[in-house]
Design a protein around this motif. Structure first.
Motif, PDB file in Angstrom:
ATOM      1  N   ALA A  12       0.817  -1.215   0.000  1.00 19.77           N
ATOM      2  CA  ALA A  12       0.000   0.000   0.000  1.00 19.77           C
ATOM      3  C   ALA A  12       0.852   1.266   0.000  1.00 19.77           C
ATOM      4  O   ALA A  12       0.396   2.320  -0.448  1.00 19.77           O
ATOM      5  CB  ALA A  12      -0.930  -0.002   1.211  1.00 19.77           C
ATOM      6  N   HIS A  13       2.097   1.172   0.473  1.00 18.97           N
ATOM      7  CA  HIS A  13       2.956   2.355   0.570  1.00 18.97           C
ATOM      8  C   HIS A  13       4.072   2.395  -0.464  1.00 18.97           C
ATOM      9  O   HIS A  13       4.986   3.207  -0.346  1.00 18.97           O
ATOM     10  CB  HIS A  13       3.554   2.442   1.974  1.00 18.97           C
ATOM     11  CG  HIS A  13       2.530   2.649   3.035  1.00 18.97           C
ATOM     12  ND1 HIS A  13       1.778   3.797   3.144  1.00 18.97           N
ATOM     13  CD2 HIS A  13       2.097   1.835   4.023  1.00 18.97           C
ATOM     14  CE1 HIS A  13       0.946   3.689   4.157  1.00 18.97           C
ATOM     15  NE2 HIS A  13       1.107   2.499   4.701  1.00 18.97           N
ATOM     16  N   LEU A  14       3.994   1.544  -1.482  1.00 18.50           N
ATOM     17  CA  LEU A  14       5.065   1.520  -2.483  1.00 18.50           C
ATOM     18  C   LEU A  14       5.234   2.862  -3.191  1.00 18.50           C
ATOM     19  O   LEU A  14       6.339   3.355  -3.344  1.00 18.50           O
ATOM     20  CB  LEU A  14       4.800   0.434  -3.533  1.00 18.50           C
ATOM     21  CG  LEU A  14       5.180  -0.972  -3.140  1.00 18.50           C
ATOM     22  CD1 LEU A  14       4.835  -1.944  -4.256  1.00 18.50           C
ATOM     23  CD2 LEU A  14       6.650  -1.073  -2.804  1.00 18.50           C
ATOM     24  N   LEU A  15       4.167   3.433  -3.637  1.00 15.36           N
ATOM     25  CA  LEU A  15       4.225   4.735  -4.312  1.00 15.36           C
ATOM     26  C   LEU A  15       3.290   5.659  -3.560  1.00 15.36           C
ATOM     27  O   LEU A  15       2.172   5.914  -3.971  1.00 15.36           O
ATOM     28  CB  LEU A  15       3.834   4.610  -5.785  1.00 15.36           C
ATOM     29  CG  LEU A  15       4.040   5.848  -6.641  1.00 15.36           C
ATOM     30  CD1 LEU A  15       5.515   6.297  -6.598  1.00 15.36           C
ATOM     31  CD2 LEU A  15       3.642   5.586  -8.071  1.00 15.36           C
ATOM     32  N   ASP A  16       3.764   6.140  -2.429  1.00 18.06           N
ATOM     33  CA  ASP A  16       2.973   6.980  -1.540  1.00 18.06           C
ATOM     34  C   ASP A  16       2.940   8.393  -2.124  1.00 18.06           C
ATOM     35  O   ASP A  16       3.900   9.155  -1.991  1.00 18.06           O
ATOM     36  CB  ASP A  16       3.601   6.954  -0.147  1.00 18.06           C
ATOM     37  CG  ASP A  16       2.678   7.487   0.917  1.00 18.06           C
ATOM     38  OD1 ASP A  16       1.471   7.582   0.670  1.00 18.06           O
ATOM     39  OD2 ASP A  16       3.186   7.798   2.008  1.00 18.06           O
ATOM     40  N   THR A  17       1.857   8.751  -2.798  1.00 15.91           N
ATOM     41  CA  THR A  17       1.803  10.006  -3.550  1.00 15.91           C
ATOM     42  C   THR A  17       2.030  11.272  -2.726  1.00 15.91           C
ATOM     43  O   THR A  17       2.597  12.221  -3.249  1.00 15.91           O
ATOM     44  CB  THR A  17       0.480  10.116  -4.335  1.00 15.91           C
ATOM     45  OG1 THR A  17      -0.613   9.971  -3.442  1.00 15.91           O
ATOM     46  CG2 THR A  17       0.420   9.067  -5.430  1.00 15.91           C
ATOM     47  N   PRO A  18       1.628  11.348  -1.449  1.00 15.71           N
ATOM     48  CA  PRO A  18       1.963  12.569  -0.701  1.00 15.71           C
ATOM     49  C   PRO A  18       3.469  12.763  -0.517  1.00 15.71           C
ATOM     50  O   PRO A  18       3.922  13.874  -0.258  1.00 15.71           O
ATOM     51  CB  PRO A  18       1.285  12.360   0.656  1.00 15.71           C
ATOM     52  CG  PRO A  18       0.190  11.394   0.399  1.00 15.71           C
ATOM     53  CD  PRO A  18       0.710  10.495  -0.687  1.00 15.71           C
ATOM     54  N   ASN A  19       4.242  11.706  -0.662  1.00 17.96           N
ATOM     55  CA  ASN A  19       5.698  11.791  -0.517  1.00 17.96           C
ATOM     56  C   ASN A  19       6.428  11.589  -1.848  1.00 17.96           C
ATOM     57  O   ASN A  19       7.633  11.329  -1.844  1.00 17.96           O
ATOM     58  CB  ASN A  19       6.181  10.753   0.502  1.00 17.96           C
ATOM     59  CG  ASN A  19       5.605  11.013   1.870  1.00 17.96           C
ATOM     60  OD1 ASN A  19       5.592  12.147   2.341  1.00 17.96           O
ATOM     61  ND2 ASN A  19       5.092   9.984   2.503  1.00 17.96           N
ATOM     62  N   ASP A  20       5.723  11.712  -2.958  1.00 22.17           N
ATOM     63  CA  ASP A  20       6.311  11.541  -4.288  1.00 22.17           C
ATOM     64  C   ASP A  20       7.047  12.817  -4.668  1.00 22.17           C
ATOM     65  O   ASP A  20       6.471  13.738  -5.231  1.00 22.17           O
ATOM     66  CB  ASP A  20       5.197  11.215  -5.291  1.00 22.17           C
ATOM     67  CG  ASP A  20       5.687  11.074  -6.721  1.00 22.17           C
ATOM     68  OD1 ASP A  20       6.918  11.022  -6.942  1.00 22.17           O
ATOM     69  OD2 ASP A  20       4.834  11.028  -7.623  1.00 22.17           O
ATOM     70  N   GLU A  21       8.335  12.882  -4.348  1.00 21.07           N
ATOM     71  CA  GLU A  21       9.110  14.101  -4.551  1.00 21.07           C
ATOM     72  C   GLU A  21       9.125  14.563  -6.005  1.00 21.07           C
ATOM     73  O   GLU A  21       8.993  15.749  -6.284  1.00 21.07           O
ATOM     74  CB  GLU A  21      10.541  13.910  -4.043  1.00 21.07           C
ATOM     75  CG  GLU A  21      10.614  13.799  -2.538  1.00 21.07           C
ATOM     76  CD  GLU A  21      12.047  13.670  -2.040  1.00 21.07           C
ATOM     77  OE1 GLU A  21      12.973  14.153  -2.731  1.00 21.07           O
ATOM     78  OE2 GLU A  21      12.221  13.092  -0.961  1.00 21.07           O
TER      79      GLU A  21
END
Length: 107
Positions: free
Chosen positions: A74-83
């Motif tokens: 679920a956290h592989l591509l965590d969009t809020p932290n997608d720099e």
């Protein structure tokens, strides 16, 4: 005809399969028991553990669920932290924001 997998993708799938095998063995779970818990066939578990890219992703997700590690998927591509994504969005922000005529600007 399918295009060949890029080497990094192939390596990542193979590593995930190996990691699932190791996690299963550390928990003293047989391949047959894992297959039953996942709702999969024994051959699917064997192929998954060998890193067969043709195994559908939902079987990898089911294995993670059995091991209590589904949050990792679920956290592989965590969009809020997608720099990269956030940087690209910020680059498109307007330099100035002007109020429209007649708009009070107050909320």
């Amino acid at each position: 005809m399918e295009s060949p997998l890029p080497s990094p993708v192939e390596r990542a799938i193979h590593k995930l399969g190996s990691d699932i095998s190791l996690a299963r063995r550390r928990r003293h779970i047989s391949q047959a028991s894992l297959a039953e818990r996942m709702g999969a066939s024994l051959s699917t578990v064997r192929r998954m553990e060998k890193g067969d890219a043709r195994v559908p992703i939902h079987f990898f997700a089911r294995a993670l669920h059995v091991f209590g590690e589904i949050q990792a998927l679920a956290h592989l591509l965590d969009t809020p932290n997608d720099e990269i994504g956030l940087t690209l969005m910020d680059a498109q922000l307007p330099k100035r924001v002007r109020s429209r005529r007649g708009a009070s600007g107050a909320l």
